[in-house]
Scaffold this motif. Structure first.
Motif, PDB file in Angstrom:
ATOM      1  N   LEU A  76       9.253  -2.054 -15.387  1.00 53.08           N
ATOM      2  CA  LEU A  76       8.761  -0.940 -15.312  1.00 53.08           C
ATOM      3  C   LEU A  76       9.391  -0.052 -14.191  1.00 53.08           C
ATOM      4  CD1 LEU A  76       5.217  -1.007 -16.629  1.00 53.08           C
ATOM      5  CD2 LEU A  76       7.130  -0.465 -17.870  1.00 53.08           C
ATOM      6  N   GLU A  77       9.555  -0.656 -13.054  1.00 54.13           N
ATOM      7  CA  GLU A  77       9.837  -0.057 -11.915  1.00 54.13           C
ATOM      8  C   GLU A  77      11.125   1.015 -12.071  1.00 54.13           C
ATOM      9  OE1 GLU A  77      11.203  -1.430  -7.837  1.00 54.13           O
ATOM     10  OE2 GLU A  77       8.946  -1.734  -7.794  1.00 54.13           O
ATOM     11  N   PRO A  78      12.153   0.479 -12.411  1.00 53.36           N
ATOM     12  CA  PRO A  78      13.482   1.301 -12.650  1.00 53.36           C
ATOM     13  C   PRO A  78      13.389   2.435 -13.647  1.00 53.36           C
ATOM     14  CG  PRO A  78      13.936  -0.841 -13.462  1.00 53.36           C
ATOM     15  CD  PRO A  78      12.539  -1.086 -12.679  1.00 53.36           C
ATOM     16  N   ILE A  79      12.322   2.209 -14.709  1.00 54.30           N
ATOM     17  CA  ILE A  79      12.161   3.245 -15.597  1.00 54.30           C
ATOM     18  C   ILE A  79      11.349   4.236 -15.267  1.00 54.30           C
ATOM     19  CG2 ILE A  79      10.828   3.433 -17.942  1.00 54.30           C
ATOM     20  CD1 ILE A  79      11.557   0.482 -18.485  1.00 54.30           C
ATOM     21  N   LEU A  80      10.085   3.878 -14.367  1.00 52.74           N
ATOM     22  CA  LEU A  80       9.349   4.831 -13.619  1.00 52.74           C
ATOM     23  C   LEU A  80      10.301   5.674 -12.614  1.00 52.74           C
ATOM     24  CD1 LEU A  80       6.042   3.032 -13.220  1.00 52.74           C
ATOM     25  CD2 LEU A  80       6.504   4.894 -14.913  1.00 52.74           C
ATOM     26  N   VAL A  81      11.132   5.059 -11.732  1.00 52.26           N
ATOM     27  CA  VAL A  81      11.897   5.675 -10.934  1.00 52.26           C
ATOM     28  C   VAL A  81      12.860   6.803 -11.587  1.00 52.26           C
ATOM     29  CG1 VAL A  81      13.526   5.479  -9.087  1.00 52.26           C
ATOM     30  CG2 VAL A  81      11.583   3.809  -9.038  1.00 52.26           C
ATOM     31  N   ASN A 119      -5.496  -9.450  -7.793  1.00 51.18           N
ATOM     32  CA  ASN A 119      -4.784  -8.931  -6.692  1.00 51.18           C
ATOM     33  C   ASN A 119      -3.489  -8.315  -6.939  1.00 51.18           C
ATOM     34  OD1 ASN A 119      -7.120  -9.919  -5.102  1.00 51.18           O
ATOM     35  ND2 ASN A 119      -5.998 -11.769  -4.279  1.00 51.18           N
ATOM     36  N   SER A 120      -2.688  -9.045  -7.708  1.00 54.50           N
ATOM     37  CA  SER A 120      -1.536  -8.326  -7.958  1.00 54.50           C
ATOM     38  C   SER A 120      -1.494  -7.009  -8.941  1.00 54.50           C
ATOM     39  CB  SER A 120      -0.438  -9.318  -8.697  1.00 54.50           C
ATOM     40  OG  SER A 120      -0.025 -10.411  -7.871  1.00 54.50           O
ATOM     41  N   ILE A 121      -2.281  -7.058  -9.956  1.00 59.45           N
ATOM     42  CA  ILE A 121      -2.785  -6.110 -10.824  1.00 59.45           C
ATOM     43  C   ILE A 121      -3.176  -5.115  -9.954  1.00 59.45           C
ATOM     44  CG2 ILE A 121      -4.103  -5.218 -12.670  1.00 59.45           C
ATOM     45  CD1 ILE A 121      -4.342  -7.966 -13.687  1.00 59.45           C
ATOM     46  N   CYS A 122      -4.026  -5.310  -9.303  1.00 60.27           N
ATOM     47  CA  CYS A 122      -4.713  -3.828  -8.289  1.00 60.27           C
ATOM     48  C   CYS A 122      -3.670  -3.384  -7.432  1.00 60.27           C
ATOM     49  CB  CYS A 122      -5.820  -4.365  -7.382  1.00 60.27           C
ATOM     50  SG  CYS A 122      -7.173  -4.945  -8.568  1.00 60.27           S
ATOM     51  N   ALA A 123      -2.657  -4.246  -6.493  1.00 62.49           N
ATOM     52  CA  ALA A 123      -1.602  -3.789  -5.964  1.00 62.49           C
ATOM     53  C   ALA A 123      -0.690  -3.083  -6.741  1.00 62.49           C
ATOM     54  CB  ALA A 123      -1.071  -4.821  -5.209  1.00 62.49           C
ATOM     55  N   THR A 124      -0.248  -3.562  -7.893  1.00 63.72           N
ATOM     56  CA  THR A 124       0.715  -2.779  -8.748  1.00 63.72           C
ATOM     57  C   THR A 124       0.298  -1.536  -9.195  1.00 63.72           C
ATOM     58  OG1 THR A 124       1.410  -4.909  -9.218  1.00 63.72           O
ATOM     59  CG2 THR A 124       2.078  -3.213 -10.708  1.00 63.72           C
ATOM     60  N   ILE A 125      -1.110  -1.455  -9.615  1.00 63.22           N
ATOM     61  CA  ILE A 125      -1.384  -0.293 -10.141  1.00 63.22           C
ATOM     62  C   ILE A 125      -1.375   0.932  -9.090  1.00 63.22           C
ATOM     63  CG2 ILE A 125      -3.590   0.978 -10.866  1.00 63.22           C
ATOM     64  CD1 ILE A 125      -4.246  -1.559 -12.365  1.00 63.22           C
ATOM     65  N   ILE A 126      -1.740   0.541  -7.892  1.00 63.85           N
ATOM     66  CA  ILE A 126      -1.740   1.428  -6.870  1.00 63.85           C
ATOM     67  C   ILE A 126      -0.312   1.928  -6.373  1.00 63.85           C
ATOM     68  CG2 ILE A 126      -2.487   1.580  -4.082  1.00 63.85           C
ATOM     69  CD1 ILE A 126      -4.853  -0.093  -4.688  1.00 63.85           C
ATOM     70  N   LYS A 127       0.577   0.860  -6.408  1.00 66.59           N
ATOM     71  CA  LYS A 127       1.907   1.306  -6.071  1.00 66.59           C
ATOM     72  C   LYS A 127       2.448   2.272  -7.242  1.00 66.59           C
ATOM     73  CE  LYS A 127       5.437  -1.758  -7.410  1.00 66.59           C
ATOM     74  NZ  LYS A 127       6.328  -2.855  -7.609  1.00 66.59           N
ATOM     75  N   VAL A 134       0.872   4.298  -8.818  1.00 60.60           N
ATOM     76  CA  VAL A 134       0.200   5.724  -8.648  1.00 60.60           C
ATOM     77  C   VAL A 134       0.886   6.425  -7.599  1.00 60.60           C
ATOM     78  CG1 VAL A 134      -1.989   6.852  -7.983  1.00 60.60           C
ATOM     79  CG2 VAL A 134      -1.931   5.087  -9.696  1.00 60.60           C
ATOM     80  N   VAL A 135       1.156   5.704  -6.576  1.00 58.03           N
ATOM     81  CA  VAL A 135       1.923   6.334  -5.481  1.00 58.03           C
ATOM     82  C   VAL A 135       3.332   6.808  -5.642  1.00 58.03           C
ATOM     83  CG1 VAL A 135       2.701   6.047  -3.033  1.00 58.03           C
ATOM     84  CG2 VAL A 135       0.539   4.967  -3.470  1.00 58.03           C
ATOM     85  N   ILE A 179       8.237   4.308  -0.264  1.00 56.01           N
ATOM     86  CA  ILE A 179       6.610   4.352   0.380  1.00 56.01           C
ATOM     87  C   ILE A 179       5.899   3.652  -0.860  1.00 56.01           C
ATOM     88  CG2 ILE A 179       4.985   5.777   0.724  1.00 56.01           C
ATOM     89  CD1 ILE A 179       6.877   7.784   1.611  1.00 56.01           C
ATOM     90  N   ALA A 180       6.144   3.756  -1.831  1.00 55.24           N
ATOM     91  CA  ALA A 180       5.089   2.911  -3.142  1.00 55.24           C
ATOM     92  C   ALA A 180       5.440   1.576  -2.809  1.00 55.24           C
ATOM     93  CB  ALA A 180       5.488   3.455  -4.417  1.00 55.24           C
ATOM     94  N   MET A 181       6.568   1.022  -2.781  1.00 52.84           N
ATOM     95  CA  MET A 181       6.871  -0.386  -2.470  1.00 52.84           C
ATOM     96  C   MET A 181       6.164  -1.036  -1.236  1.00 52.84           C
ATOM     97  SD  MET A 181      10.933  -0.638  -3.544  1.00 52.84           S
ATOM     98  CE  MET A 181      11.693   0.011  -5.025  1.00 52.84           C
ATOM     99  N   CYS A 182       6.043  -0.033  -0.275  1.00 53.77           N
ATOM    100  CA  CYS A 182       5.568  -0.541   0.812  1.00 53.77           C
ATOM    101  C   CYS A 182       4.157  -0.612   0.683  1.00 53.77           C
ATOM    102  CB  CYS A 182       5.910   0.461   2.291  1.00 53.77           C
ATOM    103  SG  CYS A 182       7.449   0.548   2.775  1.00 53.77           S
ATOM    104  N   ALA A 183       3.445   0.423   0.258  1.00 49.28           N
ATOM    105  CA  ALA A 183       2.008   0.260  -0.104  1.00 49.28           C
ATOM    106  C   ALA A 183       1.544  -0.710  -1.143  1.00 49.28           C
ATOM    107  CB  ALA A 183       1.494   1.543  -1.092  1.00 49.28           C
ATOM    108  N   GLY A 184       2.432  -1.177  -2.094  1.00 55.38           N
ATOM    109  CA  GLY A 184       2.201  -2.325  -2.991  1.00 55.38           C
ATOM    110  C   GLY A 184       1.998  -3.460  -2.310  1.00 55.38           C
TER     111      GLY A 184
END
Length: 512
Positions: free
Chosen positions: A252-257, A391-399, A401-402, A419-424
């Protein structure tokens, strides 16, 4: 079958990882200089879809195989090892065929509508054959890991990179005149050929070292393998869910980016170029130390599993502390180098400094990534894969969102993704530490945290001092090498002076 202790097995994997990373960077430099940022962007947009299908075809079995083979080997139960391999191969081959068919049918839609660049169609199609090859290879690697013999997979990694580089040079150079999309497809085909060479080598090593005959009474082993299947799935399914989250996130990452940058007003070609700089230039450098942390994680699983089964709680804590300490030690020097010398490294490796700010922003945050690998391995070994998944799910959702909040802002753009990658990364590591504390009361002592801060602070100061003593330009390679050598010597002195690496650990390398 030759076994190695924890540190010996880790060192073997680290040496192989070091060689393959070096060869891999040669490969990336060649590809980057031939295809450019846009070609790299196409290449990296195709990879997440492959990893998603790859995860589906394996369903977390490699870790489960390693754990169950190690348990059976401790009891010298060869029939159980044979049953584990037969069932695992049956599952992975079947799922890899289904994954290949699914990928073939979805690629036209994904490339045109989700990734917004229909040129991705060709490299995504080219890489489909790697799915069954990699699936079988993963089973064989799990077997050797369970036997605590890290040599076959280490040799296979080096062979894979040598073959890949050879065919990258041939295929990308040959196909580049026909268009960027065909050059990216050639790079994908080179990956397939490298994986095939690696698999053939491991199969040969398996044939020479095995004590079981796989082709005899296959059906009876499958028919009576319900208990073995249940034991494998008790580890594999939670592990797969965690891997699936990461694969879906990478998909999803390249799609969202792409969609976020389009919303912010960036054209598709510009977005692809920026994403190529981030994922093709910056991320490979940031992930460079992970060949050490991954090696530690691979060797950690059977060791912690054995210690936990014998109720050696102190040894479990010691191994996790040891892995964190060594992982941080490998990541701290990389962080200093990438922060201080970002422009020089990028210019001389890729002929471009477009990813310089990415490195300076992300390098300090990725210290959390380097210790995340052994933490995740510890959770798997302690049968806490389900907690690791959440843990992965929560970190990914936060990433995400950021990412959506920042990348859609025209003034931030692609840096919002960084920045989102860093947060995740940071949140995922913190969640793993919290889980280990809740379950086994594991924590990182304040003394160790202070040592970590002092180590990276001293190393950064030494790097700054050396650049002032030996000023250099972007073309002054010899001075740069001198600075790096002096910095590494200083860093080793810091490591031993602060006991990040002890004499006892060096002595363990001599033990069988």
């Amino acid at each position: 079958m030759t076994k190695q202790n924890f540190l010996k097995g880790t060192i073997i994997l680290i040496i192989a990882g070091m060689i393959t990373r070096f060869l891999g960077f040669i490969n990336r430099i060649v590809v980057a200089r031939i295809m450019g940022e846009e070609g790299i962007g196409l290449y990296n947009m195709a990879l997440p879809t492959l990893f998603l299908m790859y995860t589906i075809s394996q369903i977390g079995l490699p870790i489960a195989i390693a754990k169950r083979v190690a348990e059976a080997d401790a009891r010298n139960d060869q029939p159980r090892i044979k049953q584990i391999l037969i069932i695992s191969l049956s599952i992975t081959i079947s799922l890899s065929i289904l994954s290949s068919i699914l990928m073939f049918s979805l690629i036209p839609y994904i490339s045109t509508y989700l990734l917004t660049d229909d040129r991705v169609f060709y490299p995504m199609m080219a890489i489909i054959p790697i799915i069954p090859i990699s699936a079988v290879g993963a089973v064989i690697r799990g077997y050797f890991q369970g036997k605590q013999n890290m040599k076959p997979q280490s040799y296979a990694q080096v062979i894979e990179q040598i073959v890949r580089i050879t065919f990258v040079l041939l295929l990308v150079t040959w196909l580049a005149p026909y268009g960027i999309e065909f050059a990216a497809s050639g790079a994908m085909v080179a990956v397939i050929i490298g994986e095939a060479a690696s698999l053939f080598f491991m199969l040969r090593m398996f044939q020479l070292k095995k004590r079981i005959k796989l082709r005899k009474n296959v059906y009876s082993y499958i028919k009576t393998g319900r208990d073995t299947l249940r034991q494998l799935f008790s580890i594999a399914l939670p592990s797969t869910a965690s891997r699936m989250i990461n694969s879906i996130a990478n998909f999803l990452e390249p799609i969202l980016v792409a969609q976020s940058l389009a919303f912010a007003g960036f054209q598709a070609t510009v977005a692809t170029k920026q994403y190529g700089a981030l994922t093709g230039y910056a991320l490979p450098l940031l992930f460079l130390p992970t060949f050490i942390t991954h090696s530690l994680a691979v060797a950690l699983v059977p060791n912690i599993s054995e210690a936990e089964a014998k109720q050696h709680k102190k040894l479990v804590h010691y191994r996790i502390h040891q892995a964190i300490r060594l992982s941080f030690a490998s990541g701290a020097i990389a962080t200093v180098l990438l922060t201080l010398f970002a422009d020089f490294i990028l210019q001389n490796m890729y002929g471009s400094t477009s990813a310089s700010l990415f490195l300076k922003i992300m390098a300090p945050c990725f210290l959390f990534m380097y210790i995340q690998y052994p933490l995740n391995a510890a959770l798997q070994a302690l049968d806490l894969a389900k907690q690791a998944m959440w843990n992965s799910i929560c970190a990914t959702i936060i990433k995400f969102v950021v990412l959506l909040c920042l990348a859609t802002n025209p003034q931030i753009g692609i840096y919002g993704a960084a920045i989102a990658m860093c947060a995740g990364v940071m949140i995922g590591t913190i969640f793993h530490l919290v889980t280990l504390f809740r379950k086994i009361r594991f924590y990182i002592p304040i003394k160790m945290i202070l040592k970590m801060i002092i180590l990276i602070g001293l190393t950064f100061w030494m790097g700054l001092l050396l650049t002032r003593i030996f000023p250099f330009q972007s073309t002054d390679i010899l001075t740069f090498i001198l600075i790096i050598l002096l910095l590494f010597i200083s860093y080793i002195i810091f490591l031993f002076g602060m006991q990040f690496i002890s004499k006892d650990e060096l002595q363990q390398l001599r033990k069988k």
